[in-house]
Scaffold this active site. Structure first.
Site, PDB file in Angstrom:
ATOM      1  N   SER A  82      40.718  28.079  12.284  1.00  0.00           N
ATOM      2  CA  SER A  82      41.795  28.259  13.253  1.00  0.00           C
ATOM      3  C   SER A  82      41.423  27.672  14.619  1.00  0.00           C
ATOM      4  CB  SER A  82      42.071  29.757  13.418  1.00  0.00           C
ATOM      5  OG  SER A  82      43.033  29.952  14.414  1.00  0.00           O
ATOM      6  N   ILE A 132      40.632  28.388  25.456  1.00  0.00           N
ATOM      7  CA  ILE A 132      42.021  27.914  25.343  1.00  0.00           C
ATOM      8  C   ILE A 132      42.982  29.049  25.681  1.00  0.00           C
ATOM      9  CG2 ILE A 132      43.732  26.866  23.792  1.00  0.00           C
ATOM     10  CD1 ILE A 132      41.275  25.064  24.323  1.00  0.00           C
ATOM     11  N   ASN A 188      42.994  37.512  13.838  1.00  0.00           N
ATOM     12  CA  ASN A 188      41.998  37.296  14.884  1.00  0.00           C
ATOM     13  C   ASN A 188      41.967  38.575  15.715  1.00  0.00           C
ATOM     14  OD1 ASN A 188      40.524  36.649  17.106  1.00  0.00           O
ATOM     15  ND2 ASN A 188      41.866  35.009  17.837  1.00  0.00           N
ATOM     16  N   CYS A 191      40.552  40.137  20.243  1.00  0.00           N
ATOM     17  CA  CYS A 191      41.543  40.143  21.327  1.00  0.00           C
ATOM     18  C   CYS A 191      41.503  41.507  22.004  1.00  0.00           C
ATOM     19  CB  CYS A 191      42.946  39.930  20.783  1.00  0.00           C
ATOM     20  SG  CYS A 191      43.170  38.400  19.881  1.00  0.00           S
ATOM     21  N   LYS A 226      39.110  38.461  10.617  1.00  0.00           N
ATOM     22  CA  LYS A 226      38.021  37.638  11.160  1.00  0.00           C
ATOM     23  C   LYS A 226      37.096  38.473  12.047  1.00  0.00           C
ATOM     24  CE  LYS A 226      37.549  33.051  13.181  1.00  0.00           C
ATOM     25  NZ  LYS A 226      38.346  31.842  13.492  1.00  0.00           N
ATOM     26  N   GLY A 278      30.065  25.714  17.154  1.00  0.00           N
ATOM     27  CA  GLY A 278      29.296  24.525  16.802  1.00  0.00           C
ATOM     28  C   GLY A 278      27.943  24.891  16.212  1.00  0.00           C
ATOM     29  N   GLY A 305      29.424  26.463  12.760  1.00  0.00           N
ATOM     30  CA  GLY A 305      28.475  25.361  12.843  1.00  0.00           C
ATOM     31  C   GLY A 305      28.330  24.523  11.600  1.00  0.00           C
ATOM     32  N   THR A 327      34.533  23.325  14.840  1.00  0.00           N
ATOM     33  CA  THR A 327      34.234  22.374  15.913  1.00  0.00           C
ATOM     34  C   THR A 327      33.920  20.963  15.402  1.00  0.00           C
ATOM     35  OG1 THR A 327      33.418  24.197  17.253  1.00  0.00           O
ATOM     36  CG2 THR A 327      32.663  22.009  17.883  1.00  0.00           C
TER      37      THR A 327
HETATM   38  C1  LIG Z   1      39.007  24.998  20.509  1.00  0.00           C
HETATM   39  C2  LIG Z   1      38.879  26.185  19.635  1.00  0.00           C
HETATM   40  C3  LIG Z   1      39.971  27.030  19.452  1.00  0.00           C
HETATM   41  C4  LIG Z   1      39.864  28.158  18.629  1.00  0.00           C
HETATM   42  N1  LIG Z   1      40.952  28.963  18.453  1.00  0.00           N
HETATM   43  C5  LIG Z   1      40.873  30.019  17.606  1.00  0.00           C
HETATM   44  C6  LIG Z   1      42.025  30.828  17.360  1.00  0.00           C
HETATM   45  O1  LIG Z   1      43.132  30.580  17.862  1.00  0.00           O
HETATM   46  N2  LIG Z   1      41.890  31.894  16.522  1.00  0.00           N
HETATM   47  C7  LIG Z   1      40.680  32.193  15.913  1.00  0.00           C
HETATM   48  O2  LIG Z   1      40.611  33.167  15.159  1.00  0.00           O
HETATM   49  N3  LIG Z   1      39.596  31.427  16.128  1.00  0.00           N
HETATM   50  C8  LIG Z   1      39.655  30.356  16.949  1.00  0.00           C
HETATM   51  N4  LIG Z   1      38.550  29.568  17.163  1.00  0.00           N
HETATM   52  C9  LIG Z   1      37.281  29.921  16.496  1.00  0.00           C
HETATM   53  C10 LIG Z   1      37.048  29.071  15.247  1.00  0.00           C
HETATM   54  O3  LIG Z   1      38.074  29.247  14.301  1.00  0.00           O
HETATM   55  C11 LIG Z   1      35.687  29.376  14.604  1.00  0.00           C
HETATM   56  O4  LIG Z   1      35.658  30.734  14.225  1.00  0.00           O
HETATM   57  C12 LIG Z   1      34.521  29.121  15.548  1.00  0.00           C
HETATM   58  O5  LIG Z   1      34.753  27.969  16.315  1.00  0.00           O
HETATM   59  C13 LIG Z   1      33.182  28.962  14.827  1.00  0.00           C
HETATM   60  O6  LIG Z   1      33.205  27.876  13.926  1.00  0.00           O
HETATM   61  P1  LIG Z   1      32.640  26.412  14.299  1.00  0.00           P
HETATM   62  O7  LIG Z   1      31.268  26.587  14.859  1.00  0.00           O
HETATM   63  O8  LIG Z   1      32.653  25.650  13.013  1.00  0.00           O
HETATM   64  O9  LIG Z   1      33.579  25.842  15.297  1.00  0.00           O
HETATM   65  C14 LIG Z   1      38.632  28.442  17.985  1.00  0.00           C
HETATM   66  C15 LIG Z   1      37.539  27.590  18.161  1.00  0.00           C
HETATM   67  C16 LIG Z   1      37.639  26.483  18.961  1.00  0.00           C
HETATM   68  C17 LIG Z   1      36.447  25.578  19.126  1.00  0.00           C
END
Ligand SMILES: Cc1cc2nc3c(=O)[nH]c(=O)nc-3n(C[C@H](O)[C@H](O)[C@H](O)COP(=O)(O)O)c2cc1C
Length: 379
Positions: A82, A132, A188, A191, A226, A278, A305, A327
């Site tokens: 997401s 964001i 999510n 919050c 989550k 990441g 990550g 990411t």
């Molecule tokens: C730009 C951005 C926006 C995100 N928006 C949401 C969101 O709206 N809802 C949510 O549950 N997680 C959100 N996440 C979290 C990601 O879904 C994920 O759980 C988190 O980035 C860890 O994974 P990664 O290291 O592969 O990015 C967001 C992450 C990023 C980087």
């Protein structure tokens, strides 16, 4: 609540494949690979893993399907996270969307949100910080704009739902329930709960359980919740969510962090706080999945990550049945589909008929029942 329905996405699922438990092996939905020469070695899970064969056979079928419960059976275990893949539509020209396991769309709230003040994003060593602030057009606009397109895709779309109160989560879910194109809900819960002084739902087992139970009552859609890593002990929270009726857990959301602005007179992000994601967060995500896999019996989808096949294999080893790429998509949107192919190739190389044989191999063996002498035997 609207009419109960099943979300089935693979031929195996339509044939009635059983739901998959988190770490136990299940029978493959297709014929296993024919026996190959070579001595069998035993993985810690007890499943047989053959040494790499000399000759690869790309035609050998590999069953990558994943059952997340309530009829949500994914064709493969690679999802997009997401907030990192929009509503899917944005990537239609660069990615073969239907080859993904599932799409978790951007966080969706009851009313439109303009998001946090800028700057909202900054790079960090091995990752990024984002704030964001759940910018989105609100649930009704999301349904109106995207659901019809989603309904035409083979890939299931799981809508990520956010809110400021239990009533918010329930109402967003109610408006998504029964909409063609919506295959599931991912809550999510990182919050603030305005009714509890802004304390996040995700950091309190009672609040996490309460919101899960309320949403559960509002829908028959598959429900994923989550987890936040920003807690001292994740296990009671995971248990409360599982007990409240979630079909699966996703872990992890971002870690809370800050960056300092140039000149060092203030924090950098407009919202001060951001979420770290990441490769930097992978060891924490691994630890969370490892702990949760031993605490609950519902499937776990790992996030945090993932940038290459080795990360996918690591998350499977600690008990995840599927993973999400987040990411890393910003650098390479084609990565998730490539990981699907690489995982199938890796299963063939290992001589296993399904990636499910690789799930939980790094977990401790479950303790045997107490002996007659009342002394617990731990092999
Ligand atoms: C730009 C951005 C926006 C995100 N928006 C949401 C969101 O709206 N809802 C949510 O549950 N997680 C959100 N996440 C979290 C990601 O879904 C994920 O759980 C988190 O980035 C860890 O994974 P990664 O290291 O592969 O990015 C967001 C992450 C990023 C980087």
């Amino acid at each position: 609540m609207k009419q109960k329905r099943k979300v089935v996405t693979t031929p195996a699922a339509r044939a009635g494949t059983k739901r998959m438990p988190t770490i136990r092996r299940i029978r493959p939905a297709i014929a296993p690979a024919p026996a190959r020469p070579g001595r069998e070695v035993r993985a810690r899970s007890g499943s047989a893993v053959r040494p790499p064969p000399d000759v690869q056979d790309d035609r050998e079928p590999v069953d990558l399907s994943v059952d997340l419960g309530r009829g949500l059976v994914l064709a493969n275990p690679v999802l997009v996270a997401s907030g990192t893949f929009g509503y899917g539509i944005e990537y239609g020209d660069v990615v073969d969307i239907d080859r993904l396991g599932a799409i978790c769309c951007k966080g969706t709230t009851l009313r439109p949100r303009i998001g946090n003040p800028t700057p909202r994003v900054t790079e960090t060593p091995g990752g990024m910080l984002n704030s964001i602030g759940l910018q989105n057009p609100g649930v009704d606009a999301v349904v109106e704009k995207y659901a019809r397109t989603w309904a035409g895709w083979r890939v299931p779309v799981i809508v990520n739902v956010a809110g400021e109160s239990v009533a918010d989560y329930v109402e967003v879910t109610r408006r998504l329930d029964g909409i063609p194109g919506v295959a599931g809900i991912e809550l999510n819960i990182s919050c603030p709960n305005v009714g509890k002084g802004g304390l996040q739902f995700a950091i309190d087992a009672a609040a996490a359980g309460e919101v899960t139970a309320a949403v559960r009552r509002a829908t028959e859609l598959p429900l994923l919740v989550k987890l936040s890593p920003n807690v001292a002990d994740i296990r009671p929270i995971a248990r409360a969510i599982a007990d409240a009726g979630a079909d699966a857990l996703t872990a992890i959301n971002t870690l809370s962090g800050i960056a300092v602005a140039p000149g060092r007179l203030a924090p950098l992000l407009g919202n001060i706080y951001g979420g770290l994601s990441g490769p930097a967060v992978k060891p924490i995500a691994l630890r969370v999945v490892y702990e949760v896999a031993q605490a609950v019996d519902i499937p776990i989808v790992a996030i945090g990550g993932v940038t290459e096949l080795a990360d996918v294999l690591d998350f499977l080893a600690v008990g995840a049945v599927a993973i999400q790429v987040g990411t890393a998509i910003f650098a390479d949107p084609t990565l998730p589909v490539r990981l699907v192919d690489e995982l199938a190739t890796e299963c063939r190389r290992l001589g296993v008929p399904s990636h499910r044989d690789l799930v939980g191999t790094a977990l401790p063996k479950r303790a045997a029942p107490p002996s007659v002498k009342g002394v617990e035997y731990r092999p």
